[in-house]
Design a protein around this motif. Structure first.
Motif, PDB file in Angstrom:
ATOM      1  N   GLU A  99      43.526 -56.552 -22.700  1.00 56.44           N
ATOM      2  CA  GLU A  99      44.296 -55.695 -21.721  1.00 56.44           C
ATOM      3  C   GLU A  99      42.651 -54.359 -21.078  1.00 56.44           C
ATOM      4  N   LYS A 100      41.075 -54.747 -21.189  1.00 59.43           N
ATOM      5  CA  LYS A 100      40.836 -53.440 -20.840  1.00 59.43           C
ATOM      6  C   LYS A 100      40.341 -53.419 -19.502  1.00 59.43           C
ATOM      7  N   ASP A 102      40.805 -53.304 -15.597  1.00 62.27           N
ATOM      8  CA  ASP A 102      41.484 -53.242 -14.246  1.00 62.27           C
ATOM      9  C   ASP A 102      41.835 -54.227 -13.209  1.00 62.27           C
ATOM     10  N   LYS A 130      44.183 -55.823 -17.741  1.00 64.08           N
ATOM     11  CA  LYS A 130      45.662 -55.421 -17.659  1.00 64.08           C
ATOM     12  C   LYS A 130      46.353 -55.843 -17.600  1.00 64.08           C
TER      13      LYS A 130
END
Length: 220
Positions: A99-100, A102, A130
């Protein structure tokens, strides 16, 4: 020569380093992302899309399994005084935490891999996005001339044998290539909550043959 070695060689040549980003990707990126969003260019190749991200104030990351691809991308960034974090890595083993990002863009990359690698890559894209993140993935579909005109290894995999040196597939001779229909897109990316599939067709030589891609939008 395997596919990785072939791309390493091709990325060392200027003719395989397109200068300009694809117009469909430009529209998608500027519509869907905002300044300082963290976006990964997965399979950055010659760097044209990494440059697009960096010059539009996104926090930009790029990975490619070709050392020459990373070198070419860095040269483009240096020329325009832009910054991005670049790493040599494979699409099925993204060297970033859960989840790093966008956004993830993966333009015309997955199709050069095996079914097993593509399936792992889909899970990796899902993992590093994310919640609420978006991926834009471009793959070739089964209406593309390469699929229609070449030897089928399996339902979706083809061995490229192109005799016409004026066609772009000539440079892909000897490569195995993976194609998609809509059912296969939905299967491979089944982890995603929303899957949107659009088509982009470009004909050549008085409509005698066509490149055809799926523009796949994935929302986590």
């Amino acid at each position: 020569m395997n596919t990785q070695e072939k791309w390493h060689e091709m990325h060392s040549q200027k003719r395989h380093q397109p200068r300009y980003p694809s117009s469909d990707l430009v529209s998608f990126v500027l519509k869907n992302f905002k300044k300082d969003d963290q976006i990964l260019d997965l399979g950055c190749g010659g760097g044209r899309h990494t440059k697009l991200l960096a010059e539009n104030d996104f926090k930009t990351y790029g990975i490619d399994y070709s050392e020459n691809g990373i070198k070419a991308t860095q040269e483009v960034l240096n020329l325009h005084k832009l910054k991005a974090e670049l790493k040599i890595a494979s699409v099925d083993d993204i060297p970033y935490e859960d989840e790093k990002f966008d956004g993830v863009i993966c333009y015309g990359v997955l199709l050069y891999n095996s079914k097993e690698v593509i399936e792992k890559a889909a899970k990796e894209i899902y993992r590093v996005l994310k919640k609420g993140g978006i991926a834009y993935v471009v793959v070739r579909n089964t209406k593309d001339y390469r699929y229609l005109n070449n030897e089928k290894i399996s339902k979706y995999e083809v061995l490229i044998k192109e005799n016409d040196l004026l066609r772009s597939a000539f440079e892909e001779n000897g490569m195995k290539m993976y194609f998609f229909d809509k059912d296969e897109v939905k299967r491979v990316f089944s982890d995603f909550g929303q899957i949107e599939i659009n088509s982009l067709r470009r004909t050549h030589a008085n409509d005698s043959f066509a490149d055809e891609n799926f523009l796949v939008i994935l929302r986590k």
